[in-house]
Design a protein around this motif. Structure first.
Motif, PDB file in Angstrom:
ATOM      1  N   PHE A 117     -26.743 -13.010 -27.627  1.00 30.88           N
ATOM      2  CA  PHE A 117     -26.360 -13.387 -26.259  1.00 30.88           C
ATOM      3  C   PHE A 117     -24.878 -13.116 -26.029  1.00 30.88           C
ATOM      4  CE2 PHE A 117     -24.712 -16.880 -23.475  1.00 30.88           C
ATOM      5  CZ  PHE A 117     -25.156 -16.333 -22.281  1.00 30.88           C
ATOM      6  N   GLU A 118     -24.053 -13.500 -26.993  1.00 34.77           N
ATOM      7  CA  GLU A 118     -22.610 -13.287 -26.870  1.00 34.77           C
ATOM      8  C   GLU A 118     -22.290 -11.799 -26.753  1.00 34.77           C
ATOM      9  OE1 GLU A 118     -21.398 -15.246 -30.404  1.00 34.77           O
ATOM     10  OE2 GLU A 118     -21.446 -17.256 -29.522  1.00 34.77           O
ATOM     11  N   GLN A 119     -22.969 -10.978 -27.554  1.00 33.78           N
ATOM     12  CA  GLN A 119     -22.738  -9.542 -27.479  1.00 33.78           C
ATOM     13  C   GLN A 119     -23.220  -8.978 -26.145  1.00 33.78           C
ATOM     14  OE1 GLN A 119     -23.374  -6.860 -30.585  1.00 33.78           O
ATOM     15  NE2 GLN A 119     -21.959  -7.962 -31.911  1.00 33.78           N
ATOM     16  N   ARG A 141     -30.685 -12.075 -17.383  1.00 28.07           N
ATOM     17  CA  ARG A 141     -31.798 -11.414 -18.083  1.00 28.07           C
ATOM     18  C   ARG A 141     -31.576 -11.447 -19.591  1.00 28.07           C
ATOM     19  NH1 ARG A 141     -31.507  -7.375 -13.881  1.00 28.07           N
ATOM     20  NH2 ARG A 141     -30.434  -5.964 -15.337  1.00 28.07           N
ATOM     21  N   VAL A 142     -30.329 -11.211 -19.984  1.00 28.88           N
ATOM     22  CA  VAL A 142     -29.990 -11.290 -21.410  1.00 28.88           C
ATOM     23  C   VAL A 142     -30.265 -12.701 -21.930  1.00 28.88           C
ATOM     24  CG1 VAL A 142     -28.065 -11.295 -23.051  1.00 28.88           C
ATOM     25  CG2 VAL A 142     -28.291  -9.423 -21.402  1.00 28.88           C
ATOM     26  N   ARG A 143     -29.851 -13.692 -21.161  1.00 24.95           N
ATOM     27  CA  ARG A 143     -30.027 -15.081 -21.572  1.00 24.95           C
ATOM     28  C   ARG A 143     -31.494 -15.446 -21.730  1.00 24.95           C
ATOM     29  NH1 ARG A 143     -27.249 -19.196 -24.054  1.00 24.95           N
ATOM     30  NH2 ARG A 143     -28.088 -21.225 -23.441  1.00 24.95           N
ATOM     31  N   LEU A 144     -32.298 -15.084 -20.745  1.00 21.91           N
ATOM     32  CA  LEU A 144     -33.719 -15.417 -20.798  1.00 21.91           C
ATOM     33  C   LEU A 144     -34.401 -14.753 -21.986  1.00 21.91           C
ATOM     34  CD1 LEU A 144     -34.640 -15.213 -16.992  1.00 21.91           C
ATOM     35  CD2 LEU A 144     -34.374 -17.264 -18.401  1.00 21.91           C
ATOM     36  N   GLY A 145     -33.987 -13.506 -22.265  1.00 24.99           N
ATOM     37  CA  GLY A 145     -34.553 -12.823 -23.424  1.00 24.99           C
ATOM     38  C   GLY A 145     -34.167 -13.512 -24.718  1.00 24.99           C
ATOM     39  N   CYS A 146     -32.903 -13.877 -24.853  1.00 24.33           N
ATOM     40  CA  CYS A 146     -32.433 -14.519 -26.080  1.00 24.33           C
ATOM     41  C   CYS A 146     -33.067 -15.893 -26.273  1.00 24.33           C
ATOM     42  CB  CYS A 146     -30.910 -14.641 -26.054  1.00 24.33           C
ATOM     43  SG  CYS A 146     -30.047 -13.053 -26.218  1.00 24.33           S
ATOM     44  N   LEU A 147     -33.348 -16.585 -25.188  1.00 23.68           N
ATOM     45  CA  LEU A 147     -34.046 -17.873 -25.292  1.00 23.68           C
ATOM     46  C   LEU A 147     -35.436 -17.705 -25.905  1.00 23.68           C
ATOM     47  CD1 LEU A 147     -33.107 -19.574 -21.896  1.00 23.68           C
ATOM     48  CD2 LEU A 147     -32.649 -20.503 -24.177  1.00 23.68           C
ATOM     49  N   ASP A 161     -34.385  -7.090 -25.936  1.00 20.22           N
ATOM     50  CA  ASP A 161     -34.540  -5.807 -25.245  1.00 20.22           C
ATOM     51  C   ASP A 161     -33.395  -5.547 -24.269  1.00 20.22           C
ATOM     52  OD1 ASP A 161     -36.871  -5.544 -26.642  1.00 20.22           O
ATOM     53  OD2 ASP A 161     -38.197  -6.053 -24.982  1.00 20.22           O
ATOM     54  N   GLU A 162     -32.991  -6.574 -23.515  1.00 26.49           N
ATOM     55  CA  GLU A 162     -31.921  -6.403 -22.532  1.00 26.49           C
ATOM     56  C   GLU A 162     -30.590  -6.118 -23.212  1.00 26.49           C
ATOM     57  OE1 GLU A 162     -31.997  -6.206 -19.302  1.00 26.49           O
ATOM     58  OE2 GLU A 162     -34.126  -6.630 -19.063  1.00 26.49           O
ATOM     59  N   VAL A 163     -30.335  -6.789 -24.325  1.00 27.75           N
ATOM     60  CA  VAL A 163     -29.100  -6.553 -25.067  1.00 27.75           C
ATOM     61  C   VAL A 163     -29.087  -5.122 -25.602  1.00 27.75           C
ATOM     62  CG1 VAL A 163     -27.660  -7.270 -27.008  1.00 27.75           C
ATOM     63  CG2 VAL A 163     -28.959  -8.978 -25.725  1.00 27.75           C
ATOM     64  N   ASP A 164     -30.221  -4.686 -26.138  1.00 31.92           N
ATOM     65  CA  ASP A 164     -30.304  -3.322 -26.680  1.00 31.92           C
ATOM     66  C   ASP A 164     -30.096  -2.285 -25.581  1.00 31.92           C
ATOM     67  OD1 ASP A 164     -30.790  -4.326 -29.198  1.00 31.92           O
ATOM     68  OD2 ASP A 164     -32.975  -4.177 -29.039  1.00 31.92           O
ATOM     69  N   ALA A 165     -30.651  -2.552 -24.388  1.00 38.65           N
ATOM     70  CA  ALA A 165     -30.495  -1.609 -23.274  1.00 38.65           C
ATOM     71  C   ALA A 165     -29.031  -1.511 -22.851  1.00 38.65           C
ATOM     72  CB  ALA A 165     -31.363  -2.051 -22.089  1.00 38.65           C
ATOM     73  N   LEU A 166     -28.350  -2.655 -22.783  1.00 33.80           N
ATOM     74  CA  LEU A 166     -26.929  -2.647 -22.438  1.00 33.80           C
ATOM     75  C   LEU A 166     -26.118  -1.938 -23.516  1.00 33.80           C
ATOM     76  CD1 LEU A 166     -26.416  -6.297 -21.095  1.00 33.80           C
ATOM     77  CD2 LEU A 166     -26.276  -4.192 -19.768  1.00 33.80           C
ATOM     78  N   ARG A 167     -26.489  -2.155 -24.770  1.00 32.60           N
ATOM     79  CA  ARG A 167     -25.758  -1.521 -25.871  1.00 32.60           C
ATOM     80  C   ARG A 167     -25.896   0.001 -25.815  1.00 32.60           C
ATOM     81  NH1 ARG A 167     -27.789  -4.334 -29.634  1.00 32.60           N
ATOM     82  NH2 ARG A 167     -26.136  -5.885 -29.814  1.00 32.60           N
ATOM     83  N   ARG A 168     -27.088   0.464 -25.471  1.00 36.39           N
ATOM     84  CA  ARG A 168     -27.293   1.919 -25.369  1.00 36.39           C
ATOM     85  C   ARG A 168     -26.445   2.500 -24.239  1.00 36.39           C
ATOM     86  NH1 ARG A 168     -32.698   0.468 -26.611  1.00 36.39           N
ATOM     87  NH2 ARG A 168     -33.242   0.398 -24.401  1.00 36.39           N
ATOM     88  N   ARG A 169     -26.377   1.795 -23.114  1.00 32.49           N
ATOM     89  CA  ARG A 169     -25.528   2.253 -22.005  1.00 32.49           C
ATOM     90  C   ARG A 169     -24.062   2.293 -22.421  1.00 32.49           C
ATOM     91  NH1 ARG A 169     -26.108  -1.451 -17.053  1.00 32.49           N
ATOM     92  NH2 ARG A 169     -24.307  -0.163 -16.466  1.00 32.49           N
ATOM     93  N   PHE A 170     -23.644   1.263 -23.128  1.00 31.77           N
ATOM     94  CA  PHE A 170     -22.255   1.157 -23.568  1.00 31.77           C
ATOM     95  C   PHE A 170     -21.898   2.302 -24.522  1.00 31.77           C
ATOM     96  CE2 PHE A 170     -19.084  -1.263 -26.332  1.00 31.77           C
ATOM     97  CZ  PHE A 170     -18.050  -1.130 -25.433  1.00 31.77           C
ATOM     98  N   GLU A 171     -22.777   2.550 -25.483  1.00 28.04           N
ATOM     99  CA  GLU A 171     -22.535   3.637 -26.432  1.00 28.04           C
ATOM    100  C   GLU A 171     -22.556   4.984 -25.718  1.00 28.04           C
ATOM    101  OE1 GLU A 171     -25.266   3.379 -29.688  1.00 28.04           O
ATOM    102  OE2 GLU A 171     -24.843   1.249 -30.024  1.00 28.04           O
ATOM    103  N   GLY A 172     -23.423   5.114 -24.696  1.00 28.99           N
ATOM    104  CA  GLY A 172     -23.503   6.359 -23.961  1.00 28.99           C
ATOM    105  C   GLY A 172     -22.230   6.676 -23.189  1.00 28.99           C
ATOM    106  N   LYS A 173     -21.445   5.629 -22.893  1.00 24.73           N
ATOM    107  CA  LYS A 173     -20.176   5.830 -22.182  1.00 24.73           C
ATOM    108  C   LYS A 173     -18.996   5.905 -23.143  1.00 24.73           C
ATOM    109  CE  LYS A 173     -21.793   3.557 -17.971  1.00 24.73           C
ATOM    110  NZ  LYS A 173     -21.750   4.773 -17.155  1.00 24.73           N
ATOM    111  N   GLY A 174     -19.305   5.994 -24.432  1.00 20.52           N
ATOM    112  CA  GLY A 174     -18.235   6.155 -25.415  1.00 20.52           C
ATOM    113  C   GLY A 174     -17.716   4.867 -25.999  1.00 20.52           C
ATOM    114  N   GLY A 175     -18.394   3.759 -25.748  1.00 16.41           N
ATOM    115  CA  GLY A 175     -17.930   2.479 -26.276  1.00 16.41           C
ATOM    116  C   GLY A 175     -18.275   2.304 -27.735  1.00 16.41           C
ATOM    117  N   ASN A 176     -17.539   1.437 -28.420  1.00 16.30           N
ATOM    118  CA  ASN A 176     -17.805   1.130 -29.816  1.00 16.30           C
ATOM    119  C   ASN A 176     -19.121   0.377 -29.910  1.00 16.30           C
ATOM    120  OD1 ASN A 176     -17.767  -0.212 -32.447  1.00 16.30           O
ATOM    121  ND2 ASN A 176     -15.597   0.366 -32.538  1.00 16.30           N
TER     122      ASN A 176
END
Length: 216
Positions: A13-15, A126-132, A137-152
């Motif tokens: 959730f924090e991530q 959405r992230v919160r509800l998933g983590c509960l 899935d929502e965290v992974d989707a955000l992470r993929r977007r972040f990596e796609g924009k060059g993020g660590n």
């Protein structure tokens, strides 16, 4: 598949919150241009921790009944001590959006008027509800977007007691804190677009105004 532990759910959730804020174009633009001052990047890190603090800790929410009773007893014993007030109820989307807008105005002098705060609040919920439910899935989707924009790919969460502490959010790369300034014309966290499209407007009170398409 084994059920994730409460600690894993809280970490995810924090991530998720951290990445959602790093992907918010209005905030990325404010950090890139130091609209919050020379410590704008640190302010964004504190910002993420402040949003997480709006929610009850999943280590407690998802703990077995026996552990919850033990935690409650420990809390009662320490009630006389000076400690951080913890959230006990889940905030709704309006609560989150209100804090997002208020912090942007107070800390970055940006009046966000493009409804993007509504969308970020929606993502966080959405992230919160998933983590509960132990689903990331929502965290992974955000992470993929972040990596796609060059993020660590490894955004590490660290809580601080107040805004004056060191950065609350760090990455494995020691130089990541300066990435917004070093990425060049197309910051990693801002969709690539002509600069003239993101020129800020200043209202009569002197606040920077981000204007965009209204939601329907």
């Amino acid at each position: 598949m084994a059920t994730p532990t409460p600690a894993t759910c809280q970490s995810q959730f924090e991530q998720g919150v951290a990445i959602a804020l790093h992907l918010w174009p209005a905030l990325s633009l404010a950090v890139q241009n130091n609209w919050g001052g020379p410590d704008s990047a640190d302010k964004r890190d504190w910002f993420a921790g402040a949003i997480v603090d709006l929610f009850p800790d999943l280590n407690k929410v998802l703990a077995p009944a026996s552990e919850k009773q033990q935690q409650q007893t420990t809390t009662q014993k320490s009630s006389g001590d000076d400690h951080h007030d913890e959230a006990t109820e889940e905030p709704d989307q309006l609560d989150i959006e209100t804090v997002l807008l208020q912090v942007m105005l107070d800390e970055f002098e940006v009046n966000v008027d493009d409804d993007s705060a509504f969308e970020v609040a929606e993502q966080i919920l959405r992230v919160r509800l998933g983590c509960l439910k132990g689903k990331f899935d929502e965290v992974d989707a955000l992470r993929r977007r972040f990596e796609g924009k060059g993020g660590n790919k490894n955004v590490v969460f660290k809580k601080a007691e107040d805004q004056d502490n060191d950065t609350d959010w760090d990455t494995d790369d020691d130089e990541e804190a300066d990435s917004d300034e070093e990425m060049g014309e197309a910051p990693a966290l801002v969709p690539t677009q002509p600069k003239e499209k993101v020129e800020p407007e200043v209202d009569e009170d002197g606040f920077t105004k981000v204007v965009g398409k209204k939601r329907r």
